[in-house]
Structures are given as C-alpha cells and as structure tokens.
Design a protein around this motif. Sequence first.
Motif, PDB file in Angstrom:
ATOM      1  N   LYS A  76       0.805  -1.225   0.000  1.00 11.73           N
ATOM      2  CA  LYS A  76       0.000   0.000   0.000  1.00 11.73           C
ATOM      3  C   LYS A  76       0.838   1.275   0.000  1.00 11.73           C
ATOM      4  CE  LYS A  76      -4.352  -1.733   1.658  1.00 11.73           C
ATOM      5  NZ  LYS A  76      -5.420  -1.698   2.617  1.00 11.73           N
ATOM      6  N   ALA A  77       1.849   1.344   0.836  1.00 13.46           N
ATOM      7  CA  ALA A  77       2.666   2.566   0.900  1.00 13.46           C
ATOM      8  C   ALA A  77       3.393   2.787  -0.424  1.00 13.46           C
ATOM      9  CB  ALA A  77       3.660   2.482   2.052  1.00 13.46           C
ATOM     10  N   ARG A  78       3.931   1.737  -0.986  1.00 17.95           N
ATOM     11  CA  ARG A  78       4.656   1.833  -2.259  1.00 17.95           C
ATOM     12  C   ARG A  78       3.711   2.268  -3.384  1.00 17.95           C
ATOM     13  NH1 ARG A  78       7.335  -3.200  -5.100  1.00 17.95           N
ATOM     14  NH2 ARG A  78       8.585  -2.128  -6.636  1.00 17.95           N
ATOM     15  N   VAL A  79       2.512   1.699  -3.420  1.00 15.05           N
ATOM     16  CA  VAL A  79       1.533   2.069  -4.441  1.00 15.05           C
ATOM     17  C   VAL A  79       1.131   3.530  -4.292  1.00 15.05           C
ATOM     18  CG1 VAL A  79      -0.865   1.709  -5.183  1.00 15.05           C
ATOM     19  CG2 VAL A  79       0.659  -0.257  -4.881  1.00 15.05           C
ATOM     20  N   MET A  80       0.852   3.968  -3.070  1.00 18.33           N
ATOM     21  CA  MET A  80       0.444   5.360  -2.881  1.00 18.33           C
ATOM     22  C   MET A  80       1.591   6.322  -3.204  1.00 18.33           C
ATOM     23  SD  MET A  80      -2.711   5.387  -2.566  1.00 18.33           S
ATOM     24  CE  MET A  80      -2.854   7.161  -2.373  1.00 18.33           C
ATOM     25  N   GLU A  81       2.811   5.910  -2.963  1.00 23.63           N
ATOM     26  CA  GLU A  81       3.963   6.729  -3.371  1.00 23.63           C
ATOM     27  C   GLU A  81       3.987   6.848  -4.894  1.00 23.63           C
ATOM     28  OE1 GLU A  81       8.843   6.797  -3.091  1.00 23.63           O
ATOM     29  OE2 GLU A  81       7.742   5.305  -1.924  1.00 23.63           O
ATOM     30  N   GLY A  82       3.749   5.739  -5.585  1.00 22.14           N
ATOM     31  CA  GLY A  82       3.701   5.763  -7.045  1.00 22.14           C
ATOM     32  C   GLY A  82       2.562   6.616  -7.571  1.00 22.14           C
ATOM     33  N   VAL A  83       1.390   6.482  -6.965  1.00 18.67           N
ATOM     34  CA  VAL A  83       0.234   7.288  -7.366  1.00 18.67           C
ATOM     35  C   VAL A  83       0.547   8.778  -7.176  1.00 18.67           C
ATOM     36  CG1 VAL A  83      -2.154   7.870  -6.754  1.00 18.67           C
ATOM     37  CG2 VAL A  83      -1.467   5.465  -6.962  1.00 18.67           C
ATOM     38  N   ALA A  84       1.165   9.132  -6.069  1.00 17.59           N
ATOM     39  CA  ALA A  84       1.522  10.530  -5.816  1.00 17.59           C
ATOM     40  C   ALA A  84       2.511  11.029  -6.862  1.00 17.59           C
ATOM     41  CB  ALA A  84       2.100  10.682  -4.410  1.00 17.59           C
ATOM     42  N   LYS A  85       3.478  10.201  -7.245  1.00 12.08           N
ATOM     43  CA  LYS A  85       4.455  10.605  -8.271  1.00 12.08           C
ATOM     44  C   LYS A  85       3.760  10.827  -9.606  1.00 12.08           C
ATOM     45  CE  LYS A  85       8.521   9.666  -8.610  1.00 12.08           C
ATOM     46  NZ  LYS A  85       9.765  10.343  -8.401  1.00 12.08           N
ATOM     47  N   VAL A  86       2.832   9.946  -9.953  1.00  8.00           N
ATOM     48  CA  VAL A  86       2.089  10.107 -11.207  1.00  8.00           C
ATOM     49  C   VAL A  86       1.270  11.393 -11.162  1.00  8.00           C
ATOM     50  CG1 VAL A  86       0.255   9.150 -12.669  1.00  8.00           C
ATOM     51  CG2 VAL A  86       2.028   7.641 -11.752  1.00  8.00           C
ATOM     52  N   ALA A  87       0.580  11.644 -10.073  1.00  7.09           N
ATOM     53  CA  ALA A  87      -0.244  12.853  -9.955  1.00  7.09           C
ATOM     54  C   ALA A  87       0.614  14.118 -10.050  1.00  7.09           C
ATOM     55  CB  ALA A  87      -1.025  12.826  -8.649  1.00  7.09           C
ATOM     56  N   ARG A  88       1.782  14.118  -9.413  1.00  7.83           N
ATOM     57  CA  ARG A  88       2.679  15.287  -9.509  1.00  7.83           C
ATOM     58  C   ARG A  88       3.143  15.498 -10.946  1.00  7.83           C
ATOM     59  NH1 ARG A  88       4.392  13.492  -4.476  1.00  7.83           N
ATOM     60  NH2 ARG A  88       6.135  12.326  -5.334  1.00  7.83           N
ATOM     61  N   ALA A  89       3.485  14.403 -11.621  1.00  8.10           N
ATOM     62  CA  ALA A  89       3.925  14.506 -13.014  1.00  8.10           C
ATOM     63  C   ALA A  89       2.797  15.047 -13.891  1.00  8.10           C
ATOM     64  CB  ALA A  89       4.383  13.139 -13.520  1.00  8.10           C
ATOM     65  N   LEU A  90       1.584  14.561 -13.680  1.00  3.56           N
ATOM     66  CA  LEU A  90       0.447  15.048 -14.463  1.00  3.56           C
ATOM     67  C   LEU A  90       0.187  16.531 -14.192  1.00  3.56           C
ATOM     68  CD1 LEU A  90      -1.923  11.987 -14.089  1.00  3.56           C
ATOM     69  CD2 LEU A  90      -0.678  12.683 -16.152  1.00  3.56           C
ATOM     70  N   SER A  91       0.320  16.951 -12.948  1.00  2.00           N
ATOM     71  CA  SER A  91       0.154  18.365 -12.613  1.00  2.00           C
ATOM     72  C   SER A  91       1.188  19.216 -13.334  1.00  2.00           C
ATOM     73  CB  SER A  91       0.274  18.586 -11.106  1.00  2.00           C
ATOM     74  OG  SER A  91      -0.842  18.066 -10.445  1.00  2.00           O
ATOM     75  N   GLU A  92       2.429  18.747 -13.336  1.00  2.00           N
ATOM     76  CA  GLU A  92       3.496  19.460 -14.053  1.00  2.00           C
ATOM     77  C   GLU A  92       3.158  19.596 -15.528  1.00  2.00           C
ATOM     78  OE1 GLU A  92       7.611  18.083 -13.962  1.00  2.00           O
ATOM     79  OE2 GLU A  92       7.309  17.522 -11.855  1.00  2.00           O
ATOM     80  N   LEU A  93       2.743  18.495 -16.123  1.00  2.00           N
ATOM     81  CA  LEU A  93       2.430  18.493 -17.550  1.00  2.00           C
ATOM     82  C   LEU A  93       1.226  19.373 -17.855  1.00  2.00           C
ATOM     83  CD1 LEU A  93       3.073  14.705 -18.196  1.00  2.00           C
ATOM     84  CD2 LEU A  93       4.453  16.613 -19.063  1.00  2.00           C
ATOM     85  N   LEU A  94       0.213  19.328 -17.006  1.00  2.00           N
ATOM     86  CA  LEU A  94      -0.955  20.195 -17.198  1.00  2.00           C
ATOM     87  C   LEU A  94      -0.589  21.666 -17.074  1.00  2.00           C
ATOM     88  CD1 LEU A  94      -3.711  18.120 -15.395  1.00  2.00           C
ATOM     89  CD2 LEU A  94      -3.834  18.984 -17.751  1.00  2.00           C
ATOM     90  N   ASN A  95       0.263  21.991 -16.099  1.00  2.00           N
ATOM     91  CA  ASN A  95       0.713  23.378 -15.938  1.00  2.00           C
ATOM     92  C   ASN A  95       1.489  23.845 -17.164  1.00  2.00           C
ATOM     93  OD1 ASN A  95      -0.480  23.775 -13.460  1.00  2.00           O
ATOM     94  ND2 ASN A  95       1.325  23.137 -12.318  1.00  2.00           N
ATOM     95  N   ALA A  96       2.340  22.994 -17.691  1.00  2.00           N
ATOM     96  CA  ALA A  96       3.109  23.343 -18.889  1.00  2.00           C
ATOM     97  C   ALA A  96       2.199  23.512 -20.101  1.00  2.00           C
ATOM     98  CB  ALA A  96       4.160  22.264 -19.162  1.00  2.00           C
ATOM     99  N   GLU A  97       1.136  22.740 -20.132  1.00  2.42           N
ATOM    100  CA  GLU A  97       0.183  22.777 -21.236  1.00  2.42           C
ATOM    101  C   GLU A  97      -0.562  24.122 -21.282  1.00  2.42           C
ATOM    102  OE1 GLU A  97      -0.994  20.817 -24.458  1.00  2.42           O
ATOM    103  OE2 GLU A  97       0.566  20.069 -23.145  1.00  2.42           O
ATOM    104  N   SER A  98      -0.756  24.729 -20.139  1.00  3.80           N
ATOM    105  CA  SER A  98      -1.527  25.984 -20.088  1.00  3.80           C
ATOM    106  C   SER A  98      -0.697  27.200 -20.486  1.00  3.80           C
ATOM    107  CB  SER A  98      -2.125  26.177 -18.693  1.00  3.80           C
ATOM    108  OG  SER A  98      -1.115  26.340 -17.731  1.00  3.80           O
ATOM    109  N   TRP A  99       0.573  27.045 -20.726  1.00  2.00           N
ATOM    110  CA  TRP A  99       1.411  28.173 -21.151  1.00  2.00           C
ATOM    111  C   TRP A  99       1.305  28.322 -22.597  1.00  2.00           C
ATOM    112  CZ3 TRP A  99       2.954  31.664 -17.894  1.00  2.00           C
ATOM    113  CH2 TRP A  99       3.093  31.314 -16.554  1.00  2.00           C
TER     114      TRP A  99
END
Length: 99
Positions: A76-99
């Motif tokens: 569970k901890a490893r999966v949630m760490e992975g999910v958090a990394k994916v969400a951060r990456a998606l946020s980065e990409l979405l932010n870059a997309e809005s420029w």
Amino acid sequence: MPIGLTTLTFDTIAWPVVSPPRSPESLTTRRIEAFLLSALHSGEATRAQRLRNAMRIWHPDKWEGSWIWLVEERDKARVMEGVAKVARALSELLNAESW
C-alpha cells in the motif's frame, strides 16, 4: 476481502508508462509524458484532455477512496507513493500545457 477478488500489488498495476516501473522513483514525468502523449495513445483526444483524463484516474484521493482497498497491505505505501508521483507529473504536464 471478498473471496475470488483479485488483489493488486505495485507490480500488477497498469502504470501510465510504456514499460513496467521497478519502483515509484522510475515513474518520472518524462516516462509518463512519453506514454500519455504518444501518437498511439488516445489519438482523438487533445494533449490537455489526455492529461485531465489521466488525472481523474491517478489522483491520490481517487485511489484512497476507490482502489487502495484492493492493494495488498505490504504494497500500500509503495503504491500510494507511485500514485503521488504520477499525480505530480500530471500536474506538471498540465501546468506546462496551459502556457
């Protein structure tokens, strides 16, 4: 867990990358971008739509409320760490997309 229900582990989750990650650290923005924004993925959707759709799946709150109960306790901890990394990456990409 109900009888006959399959449990998930870090290794059995279909992470949004081309090749299976070995650890949460290998879920990089670059690898996620290469998968989600590939011409072979969701060809009809715009880049922003693909990223928003992925965020609906990979948002940590979504996982906590919908999927984490299927994950084996030891992972569970490893999966949630992975999910958090994916969400951060998606946020980065979405932010870059809005420029």
